[in-house]
Design a protein around this motif. Structure first.
Motif, PDB file in Angstrom:
ATOM      1  N   LYS A 104     -40.253 -31.353  99.458  1.00 44.31           N
ATOM      2  CA  LYS A 104     -39.207 -30.472  99.949  1.00 44.31           C
ATOM      3  C   LYS A 104     -39.780 -29.093 100.180  1.00 44.31           C
ATOM      4  N   SER A 105     -39.366 -28.495 101.267  1.00 33.17           N
ATOM      5  CA  SER A 105     -39.753 -27.121 101.555  1.00 33.17           C
ATOM      6  C   SER A 105     -38.534 -26.408 102.114  1.00 33.17           C
ATOM      7  N   MET A 106     -38.672 -25.138 102.421  1.00 36.40           N
ATOM      8  CA  MET A 106     -37.526 -24.401 102.941  1.00 36.40           C
ATOM      9  C   MET A 106     -37.155 -24.862 104.358  1.00 36.40           C
ATOM     10  N   PHE A 107     -38.057 -25.643 105.020  1.00 39.20           N
ATOM     11  CA  PHE A 107     -37.770 -26.161 106.354  1.00 39.20           C
ATOM     12  C   PHE A 107     -37.136 -27.551 106.318  1.00 39.20           C
TER      13      PHE A 107
ATOM     14  N   GLN B  29     -37.178 -31.673 104.331  1.00 40.63           N
ATOM     15  CA  GLN B  29     -37.969 -32.645 103.573  1.00 40.63           C
ATOM     16  C   GLN B  29     -39.021 -33.272 104.485  1.00 40.63           C
ATOM     17  N   PHE B  30     -40.256 -33.328 104.008  1.00 42.82           N
ATOM     18  CA  PHE B  30     -41.367 -33.950 104.725  1.00 42.82           C
ATOM     19  C   PHE B  30     -41.854 -35.148 103.926  1.00 42.82           C
ATOM     20  N   VAL B  31     -42.175 -36.221 104.633  1.00 44.47           N
ATOM     21  CA  VAL B  31     -42.691 -37.424 103.976  1.00 44.47           C
ATOM     22  C   VAL B  31     -44.165 -37.552 104.333  1.00 44.47           C
ATOM     23  N   ASN B  32     -45.002 -37.585 103.315  1.00 46.04           N
ATOM     24  CA  ASN B  32     -46.447 -37.744 103.486  1.00 46.04           C
ATOM     25  C   ASN B  32     -46.793 -39.201 103.200  1.00 46.04           C
ATOM     26  N   VAL B  33     -47.376 -39.897 104.182  1.00 46.96           N
ATOM     27  CA  VAL B  33     -47.726 -41.307 104.028  1.00 46.96           C
ATOM     28  C   VAL B  33     -49.241 -41.420 103.950  1.00 46.96           C
ATOM     29  N   THR B  34     -49.751 -42.033 102.878  1.00 50.14           N
ATOM     30  CA  THR B  34     -51.189 -42.244 102.709  1.00 50.14           C
ATOM     31  C   THR B  34     -51.438 -43.717 102.385  1.00 50.14           C
ATOM     32  N   THR B  35     -52.664 -44.159 102.625  1.00 44.79           N
ATOM     33  CA  THR B  35     -53.058 -45.526 102.292  1.00 44.79           C
ATOM     34  C   THR B  35     -53.137 -45.653 100.773  1.00 44.79           C
ATOM     35  N   CYS B  36     -52.641 -46.756 100.260  1.00 44.89           N
ATOM     36  CA  CYS B  36     -52.666 -47.003  98.819  1.00 44.89           C
ATOM     37  C   CYS B  36     -54.109 -47.044  98.341  1.00 44.89           C
ATOM     38  N   ASP B  37     -54.407 -46.257  97.295  1.00 45.38           N
ATOM     39  CA  ASP B  37     -55.784 -46.205  96.794  1.00 45.38           C
ATOM     40  C   ASP B  37     -56.113 -47.361  95.854  1.00 45.38           C
ATOM     41  N   VAL B  38     -55.128 -48.127  95.426  1.00 45.15           N
ATOM     42  CA  VAL B  38     -55.385 -49.274  94.555  1.00 45.15           C
ATOM     43  C   VAL B  38     -55.787 -50.501  95.378  1.00 45.15           C
ATOM     44  N   CYS B  39     -54.996 -50.812  96.425  1.00 49.15           N
ATOM     45  CA  CYS B  39     -55.277 -52.013  97.235  1.00 49.15           C
ATOM     46  C   CYS B  39     -55.963 -51.673  98.550  1.00 49.15           C
ATOM     47  N   ARG B  40     -56.202 -50.399  98.811  1.00 47.37           N
ATOM     48  CA  ARG B  40     -56.842 -49.914 100.046  1.00 47.37           C
ATOM     49  C   ARG B  40     -56.107 -50.388 101.300  1.00 47.37           C
ATOM     50  N   GLY B  41     -54.792 -50.397 101.229  1.00 46.12           N
ATOM     51  CA  GLY B  41     -53.975 -50.730 102.392  1.00 46.12           C
ATOM     52  C   GLY B  41     -53.715 -52.205 102.599  1.00 46.12           C
ATOM     53  N   ALA B  42     -54.271 -53.073 101.763  1.00 46.71           N
ATOM     54  CA  ALA B  42     -54.103 -54.520 101.946  1.00 46.71           C
ATOM     55  C   ALA B  42     -52.733 -55.006 101.482  1.00 46.71           C
ATOM     56  N   GLY B  43     -52.130 -54.321 100.528  1.00 44.52           N
ATOM     57  CA  GLY B  43     -50.843 -54.748  99.998  1.00 44.52           C
ATOM     58  C   GLY B  43     -50.967 -55.748  98.875  1.00 44.52           C
ATOM     59  N   THR B  44     -52.168 -56.259  98.636  1.00 41.43           N
ATOM     60  CA  THR B  44     -52.390 -57.217  97.561  1.00 41.43           C
ATOM     61  C   THR B  44     -53.594 -56.798  96.725  1.00 41.43           C
ATOM     62  N   THR B  45     -53.611 -57.253  95.495  1.00 41.53           N
ATOM     63  CA  THR B  45     -54.753 -57.015  94.614  1.00 41.53           C
ATOM     64  C   THR B  45     -55.308 -58.373  94.173  1.00 41.53           C
ATOM     65  N   ILE B  46     -56.565 -58.375  93.819  1.00 38.78           N
ATOM     66  CA  ILE B  46     -57.262 -59.608  93.427  1.00 38.78           C
ATOM     67  C   ILE B  46     -57.441 -59.596  91.914  1.00 38.78           C
ATOM     68  N   SER B  47     -56.774 -60.551  91.240  1.00 33.31           N
ATOM     69  CA  SER B  47     -56.893 -60.612  89.778  1.00 33.31           C
ATOM     70  C   SER B  47     -58.143 -61.376  89.356  1.00 33.31           C
ATOM     71  N   LYS B  48     -58.569 -62.343  90.174  1.00 35.31           N
ATOM     72  CA  LYS B  48     -59.746 -63.146  89.856  1.00 35.31           C
ATOM     73  C   LYS B  48     -60.625 -63.211  91.106  1.00 35.31           C
TER      74      LYS B  48
END
Length: 171
Positions: A74-77, A79-98
């Motif tokens: 939030k700012s005086m102008f 609300q702004f939404v900042n979208v970044t790539t997920c740093d856990v899955c690197r944008g894949a949407g899934t994680t590898i458990s094994k």
């Protein structure tokens, strides 16, 4: 499942280059040669899924499977939404458990492959042969890169070449 914001853009694989040494006669009359190339290919054990064959990738809990993190500021102008790539899955949407034991979770493995190459007649040392699709595999379903072969033509003991002219040196 919510996947509308996920970044899964297909990308072409990297191009590869190598040098192929050929005889003088092969450059003049053409031939077929074999060249060995070390390159990455889709892992044969996990077929590129990056996890052990009997284990399915899990939805990333950090981004809830979207591959993106949205942060509202939030700012005086307004609300702004900042979208970044997920740093856990690197944008894949899934994680590898094994992770796959063969490729260590990379989804690719390094192999040496023998490729047949047709040398057209009349090539010179500045010629380059492009083999479509023989480079590194693409990402997210993208096409593979290409292989570029530079030619190293060995000298002939009697004949020399100047462009399209052939000269014979008689002692």
């Amino acid at each position: 499942s919510q996947r509308q914001g996920r970044h899964t853009t297909a990308a072409k694989g990297a191009n590869l280059s190598a040098t192929l040494s050929i005889e003088f006669q092969d450059a003049c009359f053409g031939s077929e040669k074999e060249v060995q190339i070390a390159k990455a290919e889709t892992c044969s054990r996990c077929t590129g899924k990056r996890s052990e064959p009997d284990v399915e990738p899990e939805r990333c809990t950090n981004c809830n499977g979207t591959g993106e993190i949205k942060r509202a500021q939030k700012s005086m102008f307004g609300q702004f939404v900042n979208v970044t790539t997920c740093d856990v899955c690197r944008g894949a949407g899934t994680t590898i458990s094994k992770p796959c034991t063969q490729c260590r979770g990379a989804g690719r493995e390094r192999i040496t492959r023998t490729i047949a190459v047709k040398i057209p007649p009349g090539v010179n040392g500045e010629s380059q042969i492009r083999l479509n699709g023989e480079g590194e595999p693409g990402f997210n379903g993208g096409p593979p890169g290409d292989l570029y072969l530079a030619l190293d033509i060995k000298e002939h003991p009697v004949f020399t070449r100047d462009d399209d002219d052939l000269f014979y040196s008689m002692p």
